[in-house]
Motif scaffolding. Sequence first.
Motif, PDB file in Angstrom:
ATOM      1  N   LEU A 335       4.499   0.475  -0.255  1.00  0.00           N
ATOM      2  CA  LEU A 335       4.820   0.821  -1.564  1.00  0.00           C
ATOM      3  C   LEU A 335       4.470  -1.034  -2.833  1.00  0.00           C
ATOM      4  CD1 LEU A 335       8.404   2.204  -1.547  1.00  0.00           C
ATOM      5  CD2 LEU A 335       6.508   3.177  -1.322  1.00  0.00           C
ATOM      6  N   GLU A 336       3.860  -0.155  -4.051  1.00  0.00           N
ATOM      7  CA  GLU A 336       3.816  -1.379  -4.401  1.00  0.00           C
ATOM      8  C   GLU A 336       4.677  -2.374  -5.000  1.00  0.00           C
ATOM      9  OE1 GLU A 336       0.978  -2.452  -5.381  1.00  0.00           O
ATOM     10  OE2 GLU A 336       0.028  -0.362  -4.554  1.00  0.00           O
ATOM     11  N   PRO A 337       4.828  -3.505  -5.809  1.00  0.00           N
ATOM     12  CA  PRO A 337       5.911  -4.320  -6.178  1.00  0.00           C
ATOM     13  C   PRO A 337       6.741  -3.741  -7.282  1.00  0.00           C
ATOM     14  CG  PRO A 337       4.372  -5.824  -5.987  1.00  0.00           C
ATOM     15  CD  PRO A 337       3.601  -4.526  -6.174  1.00  0.00           C
ATOM     16  N   ASN A 338       6.252  -2.762  -8.161  1.00  0.00           N
ATOM     17  CA  ASN A 338       6.879  -1.769  -8.831  1.00  0.00           C
ATOM     18  C   ASN A 338       7.838  -1.131  -8.313  1.00  0.00           C
ATOM     19  OD1 ASN A 338       4.910  -1.184  -9.001  1.00  0.00           O
ATOM     20  ND2 ASN A 338       4.541   0.589 -10.370  1.00  0.00           N
ATOM     21  N   GLU A 339       7.251  -0.324  -7.208  1.00  0.00           N
ATOM     22  CA  GLU A 339       8.092   1.008  -6.700  1.00  0.00           C
ATOM     23  C   GLU A 339       9.150   0.089  -6.108  1.00  0.00           C
ATOM     24  OE1 GLU A 339       4.606   3.977  -5.880  1.00  0.00           O
ATOM     25  OE2 GLU A 339       4.983   2.335  -4.823  1.00  0.00           O
ATOM     26  N   ALA A 353      19.042  -8.107 -14.390  1.00  0.00           N
ATOM     27  CA  ALA A 353      17.839  -8.920 -14.731  1.00  0.00           C
ATOM     28  C   ALA A 353      17.017  -9.739 -14.364  1.00  0.00           C
ATOM     29  CB  ALA A 353      18.108  -8.262 -16.233  1.00  0.00           C
ATOM     30  N   THR A 354      17.992 -11.022 -14.077  1.00  0.00           N
ATOM     31  CA  THR A 354      16.686 -11.994 -13.558  1.00  0.00           C
ATOM     32  C   THR A 354      16.582 -11.776 -12.898  1.00  0.00           C
ATOM     33  OG1 THR A 354      18.629 -12.693 -14.192  1.00  0.00           O
ATOM     34  CG2 THR A 354      17.708 -13.824 -15.835  1.00  0.00           C
ATOM     35  N   ASP A 355      17.474 -11.573 -11.483  1.00  0.00           N
ATOM     36  CA  ASP A 355      17.134 -12.057 -10.226  1.00  0.00           C
ATOM     37  C   ASP A 355      15.954 -10.445  -9.917  1.00  0.00           C
ATOM     38  OD1 ASP A 355      19.133 -13.547  -9.929  1.00  0.00           O
ATOM     39  OD2 ASP A 355      20.786 -11.903  -9.859  1.00  0.00           O
ATOM     40  N   LEU A 356      16.416  -9.086 -10.705  1.00  0.00           N
ATOM     41  CA  LEU A 356      14.745  -7.895 -10.549  1.00  0.00           C
ATOM     42  C   LEU A 356      13.737  -8.877 -10.733  1.00  0.00           C
ATOM     43  CD1 LEU A 356      15.318  -5.183  -9.861  1.00  0.00           C
ATOM     44  CD2 LEU A 356      15.190  -4.288 -12.048  1.00  0.00           C
ATOM     45  N   ASP A 357      13.126  -9.057 -12.135  1.00  0.00           N
ATOM     46  CA  ASP A 357      12.502 -10.401 -11.818  1.00  0.00           C
ATOM     47  C   ASP A 357      12.087 -10.795 -11.186  1.00  0.00           C
ATOM     48  OD1 ASP A 357      10.373 -10.508 -14.359  1.00  0.00           O
ATOM     49  OD2 ASP A 357      10.691 -12.198 -14.457  1.00  0.00           O
ATOM     50  N   ASN A 358      12.957 -12.008 -11.170  1.00  0.00           N
ATOM     51  CA  ASN A 358      12.773 -13.168  -9.913  1.00  0.00           C
ATOM     52  C   ASN A 358      12.408 -12.344  -8.411  1.00  0.00           C
ATOM     53  OD1 ASN A 358      12.591 -14.746 -11.514  1.00  0.00           O
ATOM     54  ND2 ASN A 358      14.802 -15.327 -10.917  1.00  0.00           N
ATOM     55  N   LEU A 359      13.211 -11.148  -8.413  1.00  0.00           N
ATOM     56  CA  LEU A 359      12.243 -10.369  -7.223  1.00  0.00           C
ATOM     57  C   LEU A 359      10.773  -9.564  -6.793  1.00  0.00           C
ATOM     58  CD1 LEU A 359      13.522  -9.327  -4.007  1.00  0.00           C
ATOM     59  CD2 LEU A 359      14.583  -7.787  -5.512  1.00  0.00           C
ATOM     60  N   TYR A 360      11.000  -9.427  -7.871  1.00  0.00           N
ATOM     61  CA  TYR A 360       9.360  -8.839  -7.915  1.00  0.00           C
ATOM     62  C   TYR A 360       8.758  -9.865  -8.301  1.00  0.00           C
ATOM     63  CZ  TYR A 360       5.064  -6.378 -11.163  1.00  0.00           C
ATOM     64  OH  TYR A 360       3.814  -6.209 -11.265  1.00  0.00           O
ATOM     65  N   ALA A 364       4.941  -9.679  -5.544  1.00  0.00           N
ATOM     66  CA  ALA A 364       3.686 -10.051  -5.862  1.00  0.00           C
ATOM     67  C   ALA A 364       3.574 -10.803  -5.450  1.00  0.00           C
ATOM     68  CB  ALA A 364       3.890  -9.394  -7.456  1.00  0.00           C
ATOM     69  N   ALA A 365       3.658 -12.128  -5.220  1.00  0.00           N
ATOM     70  CA  ALA A 365       3.062 -13.358  -4.921  1.00  0.00           C
ATOM     71  C   ALA A 365       2.759 -12.944  -3.157  1.00  0.00           C
ATOM     72  CB  ALA A 365       4.328 -14.390  -5.414  1.00  0.00           C
ATOM     73  N   LEU A 366       4.058 -12.679  -2.592  1.00  0.00           N
ATOM     74  CA  LEU A 366       3.464 -12.533  -1.006  1.00  0.00           C
ATOM     75  C   LEU A 366       2.705 -11.171  -0.944  1.00  0.00           C
ATOM     76  CD1 LEU A 366       8.128 -12.463   0.424  1.00  0.00           C
ATOM     77  CD2 LEU A 366       5.930 -14.166   0.747  1.00  0.00           C
ATOM     78  N   SER A 367       2.515 -10.393  -1.282  1.00  0.00           N
ATOM     79  CA  SER A 367       1.955  -9.594  -1.324  1.00  0.00           C
ATOM     80  C   SER A 367      -0.135 -10.131  -1.123  1.00  0.00           C
ATOM     81  CB  SER A 367       1.674  -8.092  -1.670  1.00  0.00           C
ATOM     82  OG  SER A 367       3.269  -7.211  -1.951  1.00  0.00           O
ATOM     83  N   VAL A 368      -0.230 -10.558  -2.540  1.00  0.00           N
ATOM     84  CA  VAL A 368      -1.222 -11.880  -2.716  1.00  0.00           C
ATOM     85  C   VAL A 368      -1.812 -12.486  -1.572  1.00  0.00           C
ATOM     86  CG1 VAL A 368      -2.686 -12.728  -4.427  1.00  0.00           C
ATOM     87  CG2 VAL A 368      -1.250 -11.143  -5.176  1.00  0.00           C
ATOM     88  N   VAL A 369      -0.920 -13.438  -0.641  1.00  0.00           N
ATOM     89  CA  VAL A 369      -1.039 -13.977   0.189  1.00  0.00           C
ATOM     90  C   VAL A 369      -1.230 -13.002   1.455  1.00  0.00           C
ATOM     91  CG1 VAL A 369       0.310 -15.935   1.226  1.00  0.00           C
ATOM     92  CG2 VAL A 369       0.758 -16.459  -1.139  1.00  0.00           C
ATOM     93  N   PRO A 374      -4.859 -12.095   6.941  1.00  0.00           N
ATOM     94  CA  PRO A 374      -4.322 -11.537   7.441  1.00  0.00           C
ATOM     95  C   PRO A 374      -3.376 -11.700   8.679  1.00  0.00           C
ATOM     96  CG  PRO A 374      -6.130 -11.681   8.472  1.00  0.00           C
ATOM     97  CD  PRO A 374      -6.343 -12.437   7.068  1.00  0.00           C
ATOM     98  N   THR A 375      -3.009 -13.038   9.290  1.00  0.00           N
ATOM     99  CA  THR A 375      -1.830 -13.290   9.836  1.00  0.00           C
ATOM    100  C   THR A 375      -0.104 -13.284   9.332  1.00  0.00           C
ATOM    101  OG1 THR A 375      -1.798 -15.311   9.612  1.00  0.00           O
ATOM    102  CG2 THR A 375      -3.507 -14.892  11.434  1.00  0.00           C
ATOM    103  N   LEU A 376      -0.244 -12.739   8.005  1.00  0.00           N
ATOM    104  CA  LEU A 376       0.820 -12.410   7.180  1.00  0.00           C
ATOM    105  C   LEU A 376       1.256 -11.135   7.161  1.00  0.00           C
ATOM    106  CD1 LEU A 376       0.716 -16.369   5.082  1.00  0.00           C
ATOM    107  CD2 LEU A 376       1.874 -15.212   6.970  1.00  0.00           C
ATOM    108  N   ARG A 377       2.395 -10.792   6.709  1.00  0.00           N
ATOM    109  CA  ARG A 377       2.808  -9.455   6.447  1.00  0.00           C
ATOM    110  C   ARG A 377       3.843  -9.391   5.293  1.00  0.00           C
ATOM    111  NH1 ARG A 377       5.438  -6.238  11.181  1.00  0.00           N
ATOM    112  NH2 ARG A 377       5.110  -4.623   9.481  1.00  0.00           N
ATOM    113  N   PRO A 378       3.217  -8.780   4.348  1.00  0.00           N
ATOM    114  CA  PRO A 378       4.503  -8.196   3.118  1.00  0.00           C
ATOM    115  C   PRO A 378       6.187  -8.315   3.598  1.00  0.00           C
ATOM    116  CG  PRO A 378       2.980  -6.945   3.042  1.00  0.00           C
ATOM    117  CD  PRO A 378       2.234  -7.917   4.103  1.00  0.00           C
ATOM    118  N   LEU A 379       6.704  -8.481   2.099  1.00  0.00           N
ATOM    119  CA  LEU A 379       7.571  -8.029   2.948  1.00  0.00           C
ATOM    120  C   LEU A 379       8.303  -6.530   2.591  1.00  0.00           C
ATOM    121  CD1 LEU A 379       9.987 -10.174   0.436  1.00  0.00           C
ATOM    122  CD2 LEU A 379       9.498 -10.215   2.670  1.00  0.00           C
ATOM    123  N   SER A 380       8.959  -5.943   3.919  1.00  0.00           N
ATOM    124  CA  SER A 380       8.497  -3.921   3.598  1.00  0.00           C
ATOM    125  C   SER A 380       9.666  -3.566   2.230  1.00  0.00           C
ATOM    126  CB  SER A 380       8.907  -4.014   5.123  1.00  0.00           C
ATOM    127  OG  SER A 380      10.561  -4.166   5.303  1.00  0.00           O
TER     128      SER A 380
END
Length: 401
Positions: A335-339, A353-360, A364-369, A374-380
Amino acid sequence: VRLKQLATFVEALQEVDKGMSDQDSERMFLDFGASEALKCAKVLGLFPELTLAQALAMVYPLELYSQEDSRKGRVFAEVLEQFDDPRQTTNGYELKSINNVGANVAELDFVHHGAQTRVVVPIHCGTGERSLEVQDTNIWGAHGCFIPLTRHKALLTAMSMDHALGHHMCLVSEDGNGKTSLVYQFSRMLGYSSNGHITQMYADMSTRDLLQRRVTMENGNTVWQPTPLMQAAQSGGLAVLDGIDKLKPGYLSFLQRLLVDGEIALYDGSVFKSDREFEFLKGKMQCDDEALASQKVFKVHPSFRVIALASSSGGTKWLHHESQCMFSYHYLPPLEPNEMTHVAKCLYPTLQATDLDNLYKCIAALSVVAKADPTLRPLSLRQILRIARYLALSPSHVRGA
């Protein structure tokens, strides 16, 4: 026109396959031949608005091979490009309603948005309560922990099309991406019990673990006990095989008779026949179901379906011809970060709202990294929802979440 295109495509594919088989020690296309071509023709016959690529996607796991960038996927796509766009996987159909007909019979009403045509298909389904109302919200509405996204609606429609065609299915995605929730939603839609027919797969499984087990009674006697899979086959349930990617190569080959031919012989001498064969046998012997049951001859219920779940983390090494021909494969991309944040907000509306924004931003940052390394995996999705639940309960403990 589509059938002629299919026939020409199969001929071209077999010519390329033959040439590569002369050069290499193994076949390149996992024996895409007559059985797959017939399944594809059946798909086009029931859903005539599908393109060749869309119909092939329902019988051949091209998307899985493409995700791995395997040679099979590349060569198959190159041949398909001569006839159609292999990237056209969205089929344009939408499941509009599920209408009750009988105890375990319903009608699936599909609409194709491009051609504005309808396809109504009678199916055998579960005996439980189904989503019978015509309104879309009663089919796709949130239920329990399932929050429907656009991609989920498309996937559930494709799974319903597979069910109408008599196909068993395999859902493939990364761990914690919502496969189990999709199965529960699908079972609710079609009246199947969501519990009782689930088998957790592991590497050292034997055939007995999946068909019949030998158990000891309280008096010391041992008897054969049917597994959840065979219970579902006899009662018309939905069996879930969770983790088929963990199995040894070729392990599932013994299930080919059950899932493809609709018949199998068990260790206690009992025999299961397909619905057609069972009715033919009743007519030939001039007997009823009870008489055949006394001879240990049973029918595979027409409502019986299997959904296998597999992780995409280890590639497609587990995918062999034996398992390919048994299932229709569906790949669920991450899923995309916004999903993810949308699902989190729907499940935990007290999330600030602030926690939701920080979570987004974190997702997004972990997905880019992860894309760069390739040795790292984004959060499921599962991990994200755990974090969201913690933040909803303890909004001041951001670091702990």
